[in-house]
Design an enzyme around this catalytic site. Structure first.
Site, PDB file in Angstrom:
ATOM      1  N   CYS B 241      20.342  33.536  22.335  1.00 18.45           N
ATOM      2  CA  CYS B 241      21.398  32.524  22.284  1.00 18.45           C
ATOM      3  C   CYS B 241      22.714  33.183  21.853  1.00 18.45           C
ATOM      4  O   CYS B 241      22.759  33.933  20.882  1.00 18.45           O
ATOM      5  CB  CYS B 241      21.014  31.426  21.296  1.00 18.45           C
ATOM      6  SG  CYS B 241      22.342  30.253  20.963  1.00 18.45           S
ATOM      7  N   CYS B 266      21.452  27.817  22.948  1.00 14.96           N
ATOM      8  CA  CYS B 266      20.292  26.956  22.714  1.00 14.96           C
ATOM      9  C   CYS B 266      20.532  25.587  23.341  1.00 14.96           C
ATOM     10  O   CYS B 266      21.596  24.990  23.166  1.00 14.96           O
ATOM     11  CB  CYS B 266      20.070  26.732  21.220  1.00 14.96           C
ATOM     12  SG  CYS B 266      19.399  28.151  20.379  1.00 14.96           S
ATOM     13  N   CYS B 272      19.999  25.164  16.877  1.00 15.18           N
ATOM     14  CA  CYS B 272      21.060  26.158  16.913  1.00 15.18           C
ATOM     15  C   CYS B 272      21.941  26.035  15.660  1.00 15.18           C
ATOM     16  O   CYS B 272      22.228  27.012  14.980  1.00 15.18           O
ATOM     17  CB  CYS B 272      21.891  25.949  18.179  1.00 15.18           C
ATOM     18  SG  CYS B 272      22.899  27.367  18.635  1.00 15.18           S
TER      19      CYS B 272
END
Lengths: 235, 293, 258
Positions: B241, B266, B272
């Site tokens: 990510c 994400c 996240c």
């Protein structure tokens, strides 16, 4: 000596429903038998019922009365009353038939038409084809025709395919309906030789031969079909 | 707010809730089996999660904490609307934190964080029938389920491999539940399929337009269909990510400009954010930090 | 040939209200035997076929089938599950219109492979190889394996339908006018193919046709139907060469000679 075929008191008539139920008697009280190694030729004027008798024996025509007894191994089969599958079994195992005309199947080569009766009895395809080739060669069918379907062949060529198909097996009984009608003298002589060879092997043959020369050459006895004519029986 | 008095708790009347709960109980008793129910008109259009909303309304209690996600995000229109709806008609606590929620209504994702026994995941389902792709007759598909005739499901996968060289189905990837019923897991990415297997949380599926409810009870086998020589595989991503640096999570592609710039982040926004709060930094944030220094 | 029939049909009748579909049909079918049911439209031949294949429930009557384990089972007493399993493993059904028997929107390979997958085959490579072999056997080029039958000619579709049915080595195949709607040359090719497959695989076949040439070429035995009744039956040669019933004589005499 065993008797491979006994015909007893067989009668046959046609009822023509499309012509007001007109009843046409064909033969009555047909009784005879064939011995192994014997060639019997059906005699008598045309229209007397010779072909009909062959067709009854092969099961193509039903019979009104009587029995047609064929020995298959240990069994005695009455073809006059047998179930379809028993008739087919008998044809496969013991009863051969060379008709006047070949019924062609689309796309099947002449070679396979000839080999088929052997394949149906379990002979490997390659071996059956080899024997078919030998027979077709013997009957002088041009080699470039072997792989073609016989539908477009001439009458004589078709007849030779038909003969090869009938003679390829070791059937104990062979029915021949004018097998030499469209053949030239040389090929007729070959067929005569082939019939003799069958007799030597103990095959019982029943045939119609209009060609006097051929008839003389193969017949052990002539069975006069006019004696079975219903008109005579009535008289 | 006196207006609230006009609604029964959680919008649906109690008779309707009982009807839906009976359907849910039956669905739990027969894992993966689609139970018909008398789906009600809801104050939102079909396709907006009317099935999921009815299931949630039927199981919601005053002390529940509700989380709603749409494609993994808490802040999309659909998620915000449904969350607001339940705040209004049930006055329940809401959260975006996966770990705090007791009920999570979801559209097309399963949270990255492993769910627990005290949690229920409610899926919004558009088309509940996995066999419909090849057999449009409902009478026939019902019989196929009843007789466990699932050859057709593999025909679909076969077609994928024949056409693409691999199983190209990436979402709504069919699964077999408890060794019996083949089920459509709703249009979640197949990445999430393994999370359904032996999950501690109860999973409920509601299809409003199609009037079906089905369920996967806790700790149930959920197996993705495949071929011996083409086994089931989840998507993998080349990069972590860009924001939180997480690996082995499901990523969304975000286009940054019209020059082909893009990043992968994400899909699960809560996951996240939580990681970033813990100080995890992805490539993009690291760049920005450097740039700021 | 085996000593026991594959199918015992006893007194099968189907009424649509007071109208007769077919009535009081009894026969035995033996392994490897090809039975043609002929008659004109409305004679009840398709109704009978559908009753035998359990696509229709007869009003009365009993049909017993010899399962692979040798036991006879009453078809109409079986559960749906058993019957459907039988239909996709041990039986085949070839429809007149291939679209009724094929999945037109999936590839030829998947059409052939479906029955394999239905009985639990889970190896893509094996399924595909088997499908490819079958396409070859029914004379469809193997590079057409990923094409949908929509792109096939009528004759190819019919051959594909046959392959799809035969892939599980069934013992009994029902055919409803398999050559209907095909050009004559295409018909001949299909008939020859079916004839070869039937004898190679030792299939028992019940084929419904109004075309006596099809019956002659394919079948060992035939039944002639009229007004829902079997009016004549026997060895195919015999029925065609020496028809006995007025209707059969009419039928045979109506064949156009080329």
């Amino acid at each position: 000596m065993t008797t491979p075929l006994i015909v007893s008191d067989v009668s046959k008539s046609f009822t023509m429903h499309l012509r007001g139920g007109l009843r046409l008697p064909v033969v009555s009280n047909v009784s005879f038998s064939l011995a192994a190694g014997e060639c019997v030729v059906l005699g008598g004027p045309s229209g007397i019922g010779k072909s009909s008798i062959l067709k009854m024996l092969y099961g193509n025509y039903a019979v009104d009365t009587g029995q047609i007894l064929v020995r298959n191994g240990e069994q005695i089969i009455d073809l006059a009353s047998a179930e379809p599958r028993v008739v087919l079994q008998t044809r496969r195992d013991v009863l051969g038939y060379v008709s006047q005309f070949l019924r062609t199947v689309p796309r099947v080569s002449a070679l396979d038409v000839v080999a088929e009766p052997l394949v149906a009895r379990g002979t490997p395809v390659l071996e059956a084809r080899e024997r078919a080739e030998a027979l077709l060669a013997r009957l002088n069918l041009p080699k470039d025709l072997w792989q073609l379907p016989p539908a477009t062949f001439s009458g004589g060529e078709q007849q030779r395919v038909n003969i090869a198909r009938g003679f390829i097996t070791d059937h104990r009984v062979l029915l021949l309906d004018e097998p030499t009608a469209s053949l030239d003298a040389a090929n007729r002589a070959i067929v005569v030789d082939m019939v003799r060879a069958k007799k030597d092997q103990g095959v019982a043959l029943l045939g119609i031969f209009h060609d006097e020369e051929v008839r003389e050459a193969v017949a052990d006895r002539i069975l006069d079909v006019s004696q079975f004519s219903p008109r005579r029986a009535a008289a | 707010m006196t207006a609230l008095a006009d609604y029964n708790f959680a919008y649906l009347d109690e008779q309707t809730k009982r009807m839906i709960r009976r359907a849910i109980l039956k669905a739990i008793a027969i894992p993966g089996y689609q139970v018909p129910f008398a789906s009600r008109e809801m104050p939102m259009p079909y396709g907006w999660g009317t099935g999921g909303v009815q299931v949630t309304a039927a199981i919601l209690g005053p002390h529940d904490v509700l989380k709603v996600i749409d494609q993994g995000a808490d802040d999309t229109t659909n998620a915000v609307s449904i969350r607001a709806f339940f705040q209004k008609v049930a006055d329940v606590a809401v959260t975006t934190k996966t770990s705090e929620a007791t009920i999570i209504q979801t559209r097309h994702r399963i949270p990255e964080e492993t769910l627990g026994e005290n949690q229920v995941l409610v899926y919004q389902v558009p088309i509940p029938e996995p066999l419909r792709f090849l057999e449009p007759r409902e009478t026939e598909t019902r019989q196929m389920h009843a007789l466990e005739e699932y050859g057709l499901m593999h025909v679909k996968l076969y077609e994928d491999i024949a056409r693409h060289g691999r199983i190209a189905t990436t979402y709504a990837y069919p699964v077999k539940v408890a060794g019996r019923y083949v089920m459509d897991p709703s249009p979640t990415p197949k990445f999430d399929n393994p999370k359904m297997n032996q999950s501690a949380a109860l999973q409920l599926f509601g299809a409003g337009r199609e009037k079906r409810i089905y369920a996967v009870p806790p700790y149930t086998d959920v197996v993705s269909l495949d071929f011996e020589d083409h086994p089931f595989e989840v998507q993998t991503f080349e990069k972590p990510c860009a924001l939180c640096g997480a690996r082995h999570v499901y990523l969304d592609e975000v286009v940054l400009d019209d020059k082909g710039g893009r990043m992968f982040v994400c899909s699960d926004t809560d996951y996240c954010e939580t990681r970033r709060e813990e100080g995890q930094r992805g490539e993009m944030l690291a760049d920005m930090k450097e740039a700021a220094e | 040939m085996s000593d026991q029939p594959l199918l015992n049909v006893r007194g099968v009748s189907k009424f649509y209200g007071s109208r007769i579909g077919c009535t009081d049909v009894s026969f035995d079918l033996w392994p490897g035997e090809v039975l043609a049911i002929v008659g004109e439209s409305g004679s009840g031949k398709t109704t009978l076929l559908n009753c035998l294949a359990t696509r229709l429930m007869p009003t009365t009557g009993c049909v017993q089938y010899r399962m692979r384990d040798g036991n006879l089972r009453d078809l109409y007493q079986m559960s749906d599950a058993e019957r459907r399993f039988l239909m996709r493993t041990d039986w085949g059904f070839v429809h007149q219109n291939p679209a009724d028997g094929l999945r037109m929107t999936v590839s030829a390979g998947a059409n052939v492979g479906e029955r394999l997958m239905a009985v639990g085959n889970r190896h893509y490579g094996n399924i595909r190889n088997t499908a490819s072999d079958w396409l070859e056997r029914v004379e469809i080029a193997q590079d057409r394996i990923d094409d949908q039958p929509r792109a096939f000619s009528g004759g190819m579709r019919q051959r594909l339908q046959i392959a799809r049915n035969l892939v599980t080595s069934p013992r009994l195949v029902f055919m409803d006018e398999p050559t209907g709607g095909l050009d004559v040359s295409v018909q001949a090719r299909l008939l020859d193919l079916v004839r070869g497959l039937v004898s190679d695989l030792g299939l028992a076949v019940i084929v419904v046709t109004h075309d006596l040439a099809v019956a002659r070429l394919l079948s060992h035995r035939m039944m002639v139907m009229k007004g829902g009744r079997v009016i004549e039956q026997g060895l195919t040669d015999r029925v065609l060469d020496d028809p006995r019933e007025p209707y059969t004589q009419l039928l045979v005499s109506s064949i156009l000679q080329v």
